[in-house]
Design a protein around this motif. Structure first.
Motif, PDB file in Angstrom:
ATOM      1  N   VAL A  43      -6.647  -7.810  -2.083  1.00 49.62           N
ATOM      2  CA  VAL A  43      -7.584  -8.367  -1.044  1.00 49.62           C
ATOM      3  C   VAL A  43      -7.086  -9.381  -0.064  1.00 49.62           C
ATOM      4  CG1 VAL A  43      -9.856  -9.732  -0.817  1.00 49.62           C
ATOM      5  CG2 VAL A  43      -9.684  -7.919  -2.846  1.00 49.62           C
ATOM      6  N   ILE A  44      -6.232 -10.088  -0.235  1.00 46.00           N
ATOM      7  CA  ILE A  44      -5.579 -11.224   0.184  1.00 46.00           C
ATOM      8  C   ILE A  44      -4.788 -10.581   1.371  1.00 46.00           C
ATOM      9  CG2 ILE A  44      -3.844 -13.335   0.458  1.00 46.00           C
ATOM     10  CD1 ILE A  44      -5.195 -14.141  -2.286  1.00 46.00           C
ATOM     11  N   ASN A  45      -3.708  -9.561   0.804  1.00 45.32           N
ATOM     12  CA  ASN A  45      -3.085  -8.722   1.688  1.00 45.32           C
ATOM     13  C   ASN A  45      -3.629  -8.171   2.818  1.00 45.32           C
ATOM     14  OD1 ASN A  45      -0.277  -7.486   2.130  1.00 45.32           O
ATOM     15  ND2 ASN A  45      -1.308  -5.665   1.724  1.00 45.32           N
ATOM     16  N   SER A  46      -4.592  -7.680   2.473  1.00 45.12           N
ATOM     17  CA  SER A  46      -5.693  -7.095   3.921  1.00 45.12           C
ATOM     18  C   SER A  46      -5.977  -7.991   4.917  1.00 45.12           C
ATOM     19  CB  SER A  46      -6.896  -6.303   3.211  1.00 45.12           C
ATOM     20  OG  SER A  46      -7.884  -7.584   2.829  1.00 45.12           O
ATOM     21  N   LYS A  47      -5.814  -9.278   4.771  1.00 43.02           N
ATOM     22  CA  LYS A  47      -6.206 -10.087   5.450  1.00 43.02           C
ATOM     23  C   LYS A  47      -5.004 -11.006   6.022  1.00 43.02           C
ATOM     24  CE  LYS A  47     -10.777  -9.304   5.141  1.00 43.02           C
ATOM     25  NZ  LYS A  47     -11.151  -8.460   6.324  1.00 43.02           N
ATOM     26  N   LEU A  48      -4.078 -11.251   4.886  1.00 42.09           N
ATOM     27  CA  LEU A  48      -2.841 -12.051   5.554  1.00 42.09           C
ATOM     28  C   LEU A  48      -1.651 -11.507   4.856  1.00 42.09           C
ATOM     29  CD1 LEU A  48      -4.217 -15.488   4.419  1.00 42.09           C
ATOM     30  CD2 LEU A  48      -3.814 -14.736   6.440  1.00 42.09           C
ATOM     31  N   PRO A  49      -1.258 -10.175   5.463  1.00 39.94           N
ATOM     32  CA  PRO A  49       0.110  -9.571   5.034  1.00 39.94           C
ATOM     33  C   PRO A  49       1.206 -10.306   4.792  1.00 39.94           C
ATOM     34  CG  PRO A  49      -0.521  -8.883   7.348  1.00 39.94           C
ATOM     35  CD  PRO A  49      -1.819  -9.913   6.851  1.00 39.94           C
ATOM     36  N   LYS A 105      -1.752   0.045  -3.835  1.00 42.54           N
ATOM     37  CA  LYS A 105      -1.071   0.216  -2.425  1.00 42.54           C
ATOM     38  C   LYS A 105      -0.748  -0.638  -1.658  1.00 42.54           C
ATOM     39  CE  LYS A 105      -3.427   4.750  -2.366  1.00 42.54           C
ATOM     40  NZ  LYS A 105      -4.288   5.828  -1.590  1.00 42.54           N
ATOM     41  N   VAL A 106      -0.482  -2.262  -2.290  1.00 38.61           N
ATOM     42  CA  VAL A 106       0.235  -3.175  -1.661  1.00 38.61           C
ATOM     43  C   VAL A 106       1.751  -2.813  -1.307  1.00 38.61           C
ATOM     44  CG1 VAL A 106       0.556  -5.427  -1.828  1.00 38.61           C
ATOM     45  CG2 VAL A 106      -1.323  -4.730  -2.731  1.00 38.61           C
ATOM     46  N   VAL A 107       2.261  -2.093  -2.075  1.00 39.69           N
ATOM     47  CA  VAL A 107       3.636  -1.699  -1.842  1.00 39.69           C
ATOM     48  C   VAL A 107       3.784  -0.227  -1.994  1.00 39.69           C
ATOM     49  CG1 VAL A 107       4.210  -1.975  -4.177  1.00 39.69           C
ATOM     50  CG2 VAL A 107       6.063  -2.270  -2.482  1.00 39.69           C
ATOM     51  N   SER A 108       4.964   0.482  -1.464  1.00 39.25           N
ATOM     52  CA  SER A 108       5.042   1.744  -1.173  1.00 39.25           C
ATOM     53  C   SER A 108       5.292   2.265  -2.655  1.00 39.25           C
ATOM     54  CB  SER A 108       5.883   2.167  -0.189  1.00 39.25           C
ATOM     55  OG  SER A 108       6.362   3.332  -0.246  1.00 39.25           O
ATOM     56  N   GLU A 109       5.029   3.444  -2.857  1.00 32.12           N
ATOM     57  CA  GLU A 109       5.463   4.239  -4.087  1.00 32.12           C
ATOM     58  C   GLU A 109       7.279   4.477  -4.175  1.00 32.12           C
ATOM     59  OE1 GLU A 109       4.915   7.438  -1.351  1.00 32.12           O
ATOM     60  OE2 GLU A 109       3.900   5.466  -1.822  1.00 32.12           O
ATOM     61  N   LEU A 110       7.867   4.328  -3.414  1.00 28.69           N
ATOM     62  CA  LEU A 110       9.306   4.340  -3.267  1.00 28.69           C
ATOM     63  C   LEU A 110       9.861   3.306  -4.212  1.00 28.69           C
ATOM     64  CD1 LEU A 110      10.218   4.973   0.340  1.00 28.69           C
ATOM     65  CD2 LEU A 110       9.936   6.430  -1.419  1.00 28.69           C
ATOM     66  N   LEU A 111       9.365   2.166  -4.077  1.00 32.78           N
ATOM     67  CA  LEU A 111       9.569   1.059  -5.214  1.00 32.78           C
ATOM     68  C   LEU A 111       9.606   1.225  -6.546  1.00 32.78           C
ATOM     69  CD1 LEU A 111      10.727  -2.167  -5.468  1.00 32.78           C
ATOM     70  CD2 LEU A 111       8.047  -2.730  -5.484  1.00 32.78           C
ATOM     71  N   ALA A 112       8.477   1.874  -6.957  1.00 32.31           N
ATOM     72  CA  ALA A 112       8.067   2.577  -8.389  1.00 32.31           C
ATOM     73  C   ALA A 112       9.225   3.349  -8.667  1.00 32.31           C
ATOM     74  CB  ALA A 112       6.907   3.238  -8.518  1.00 32.31           C
ATOM     75  N   LEU A 113       9.855   4.397  -7.482  1.00 35.61           N
ATOM     76  CA  LEU A 113      10.942   5.350  -8.008  1.00 35.61           C
ATOM     77  C   LEU A 113      12.186   4.676  -8.068  1.00 35.61           C
ATOM     78  CD1 LEU A 113       9.643   8.180  -5.573  1.00 35.61           C
ATOM     79  CD2 LEU A 113       9.470   8.177  -7.805  1.00 35.61           C
ATOM     80  N   ASP A 169      -8.425  -0.281   5.269  1.00 30.06           N
ATOM     81  CA  ASP A 169      -8.152  -1.920   5.427  1.00 30.06           C
ATOM     82  C   ASP A 169      -6.675  -2.208   4.595  1.00 30.06           C
ATOM     83  OD1 ASP A 169     -10.302  -2.465   7.051  1.00 30.06           O
ATOM     84  OD2 ASP A 169     -11.561  -2.781   5.429  1.00 30.06           O
ATOM     85  N   GLN A 170      -6.280  -1.146   3.863  1.00 28.84           N
ATOM     86  CA  GLN A 170      -5.198  -1.612   3.287  1.00 28.84           C
ATOM     87  C   GLN A 170      -3.895  -1.611   3.855  1.00 28.84           C
ATOM     88  OE1 GLN A 170      -5.220   1.769   0.289  1.00 28.84           O
ATOM     89  NE2 GLN A 170      -6.579   0.899  -1.240  1.00 28.84           N
ATOM     90  N   ILE A 171      -3.067  -2.499   3.606  1.00 28.53           N
ATOM     91  CA  ILE A 171      -1.862  -2.799   4.412  1.00 28.53           C
ATOM     92  C   ILE A 171      -0.768  -2.466   3.153  1.00 28.53           C
ATOM     93  CG2 ILE A 171      -0.155  -4.099   5.475  1.00 28.53           C
ATOM     94  CD1 ILE A 171      -2.803  -5.444   6.411  1.00 28.53           C
ATOM     95  N   THR A 172       0.388  -1.415   3.581  1.00 28.67           N
ATOM     96  CA  THR A 172       1.318  -1.252   2.238  1.00 28.67           C
ATOM     97  C   THR A 172       2.485  -1.467   3.079  1.00 28.67           C
ATOM     98  OG1 THR A 172       0.075   0.795   1.807  1.00 28.67           O
ATOM     99  CG2 THR A 172       2.240   0.644   0.969  1.00 28.67           C
ATOM    100  N   HIS A 173       3.311  -2.296   2.215  1.00 27.65           N
ATOM    101  CA  HIS A 173       4.896  -2.739   2.660  1.00 27.65           C
ATOM    102  C   HIS A 173       5.740  -1.661   1.902  1.00 27.65           C
ATOM    103  CE1 HIS A 173       2.932  -6.528   3.808  1.00 27.65           C
ATOM    104  NE2 HIS A 173       2.240  -6.603   2.765  1.00 27.65           N
TER     105      HIS A 173
END
Length: 491
Positions: free
Chosen positions: A16-22, A62-70, A159-163
């Motif tokens: 929620v916070i990331n959608s407003k303050l990435p 979906k705050v961070v990309s799935e590449l981090l999980a891989l 509204d989601q922002i993915t890093h």
């Protein structure tokens, strides 16, 4: 880290916070990655598990990309150990469903790697069962491990922002410098606060009503006044639950510490309120008393606390008075441990010798328990210092006012009792001055007795001479009267 069971809730909050303050979301991801790296290098399984669980739910949100999980799964499976496999299995259980949806090929490659490890059979049988359990979870399509709980799906997809952050990027920094408070001009502060009110109102969904600004100001004033009134209300806790929790925290800190300096550091970090130092002193004495043999670990903690804060010194002085007055209730082992505890504080000069002023060694003012308690203290002081230094300390002129009860001089009976007591415990050398004082007092008493006897005998002799003279006078008078009678008869 404190509540791993609520990781999915914290991840939803971050989303929620990331959608407003990435910027906040990006900073948090970088700090979690750095924490994971440090724990992975130190082989700290607990911290590593908590960090990857948080990153898994950030991927789910979906705050961070799935590449981090891989990247994480590949790193954990690179060097096959029992711990790395267990951690990777826990990670895949949390993020597996989202990974299948976002990167099916990557998820398939990871599970193939698990299958190869299982077939090689180089890991412990227990870990093999863990991998088989993961395949069972996958077969059930992660029914027990949903990516996002329905109640926590709070951010719309648009509204989601993915890093996108590289796990092994050497340029990642945690920006710890922004944790430090920096003073800014009042004008800038007021402007920032106004901006923040708008942003927080947008995040919280509070609508701004320009038309009713006057009424809203009045309501804000009323709410502020009500909040101040509630803040001024003092809640009395008669259950003493806070005190019980404090004692529990102190006990856990004491018993979980390896070294006394570590324990003192943890106690000081508890932010103990003023006036609660007494609880720390009481817990240290109680823990020391419960040991089968005296453990210097507790006395060293007390010594360090006394040197750091005078309040602890005052509380230990009060605790000594309480222990001495109630020493008859203690078992011999506890009595011995507490005696050595306070003797340690004395010979290290952590406590002043003024605590000795409440001890008075006479037959009436001591009991068998208190005499044992005093014996333990002085024998320990003699063992640590040596008799010579102990005698010198007891002869210190500045300290004499505190030792009047140890070596009483008010009555010969009390003097003899103190001499006999210290002689019986093997420290008769401490009573040399008391013996000489007793001899002088006896010689003076004997001289006074002889003088009194001589005075009495002289008074008796003078009275006897007076009586002899009076007898002679009577006899002369009687002879004169006889002569006069004879003359009268002749006439």
């Amino acid at each position: 880290m404190a509540s791993p069971g609520f990781t999915h809730v914290f991840a939803a909050l971050v989303a929620v916070i990331n959608s407003k303050l990435p910027e906040v979301g990006d900073l948090l991801i970088r700090r979690v990655i750095l924490q994971f790296r440090r724990a992975y290098k130190r082989n700290d399984k607990i911290v590593t598990t908590a960090a990857i669980k948080f990153m898994a739910h950030l991927v789910n949100q979906k705050v961070v990309s799935e590449l981090l999980a891989l990247h994480i799964a590949t790193l954990l499976l690179e060097r096959v150990t029992d711990d790395s496999i267990e951690v990777c299995v826990a990670f895949m259980q949390e993020v597996g469903l989202a990974l299948q949806e976002l990167s099916g090929a990557g998820s398939l490659a990871i599970f193939e790697r698990f299958r190869n490890i299982l077939h090689e059979g180089e890991i412990d049988r227990r870990v093999q069962y863990v991998i088989e359990g993961l395949f069972e979870v996958r077969r059930k399509k992660f029914a027990d491990y949903p990516a996002v709980v329905e109640e926590l799906d709070l951010v719309a997809e648009e509204d989601q922002i993915t890093h996108e952050v590289d796990l092994l990027d050497e340029n990642i920094k945690g920006d710890e410098i922004i944790n430090i408070f920096k003073a800014i001009p009042p004008e800038q502060y007021a402007g920032d606060e106004a901006k923040w009110k708008l942003i927080s109102a947008e995040i919280l969904g509070i609508e701004q009503d320009d038309d009713g600004s006057g009424s809203s100001d009045d309501s804000d004033d009323e709410e502020t006044a009500a909040a101040d009134a509630r803040a001024q209300q003092k809640i009395l806790d008669f259950t003493e639950q806070d005190l019980v929790n404090l004692r529990r925290s102190i006990y856990l800190v004491i018993m979980s510490s390896v070294h006394f300096e570590e324990c003192v550091h943890k106690i000081l970090k508890l932010n103990i309120a003023e006036g609660q130092e007494k609880e720390v002193c009481t817990m240290l004495i109680d823990c020391c008393a419960m040991e089968k043999m005296f453990n210097r670990f507790f006395a060293l903690q007390a010594e360090r606390l006394c040197r750091l804060n005078p309040a602890y010194q005052e509380n230990f002085l009060e605790a000594f008075e309480v222990q001495f007055n109630t020493v008859h209730r203690l078992e011999t082992n506890k009595l011995r441990n507490i005696g050595k505890f306070f003797s340690h504080l004395l010979y290290t000069d952590a406590l002043p010798w003024s605590l000795m002023h409440q001890i008075r060694i006479t037959e009436e003012t001591t009991t068998s328990s208190s005499r044992i308690f005093i014996k333990v203290i002085f024998q320990e002081l003699s063992e640590q210092w040596g008799v010579k230094k102990l005698v010198a300390r007891l002869k210190d002129e500045e300290q004499q006012q505190f030792f009047t009860g140890l070596f009483p001089r008010d009555h010969p009976k009390n003097i003899r009792f103190a001499i006999n007591y210290f002689t019986a415990i093997g420290l008769g050398v401490l009573t040399e001055d008391l013996r000489s004082y007793l001899e002088q007092a006896q010689s003076q008493q004997a001289a006074a007795g002889r003088a009194q006897a001589a005075e009495e005998s002289s008074s008796e002799s003078s009275s006897s001479s007076d009586s002899d003279s009076s007898d002679s006078d009577d006899s002369s008078d009687s002879s004169d009267s006889d002569d006069s009678d004879d003359s009268s008869d002749s006439e």
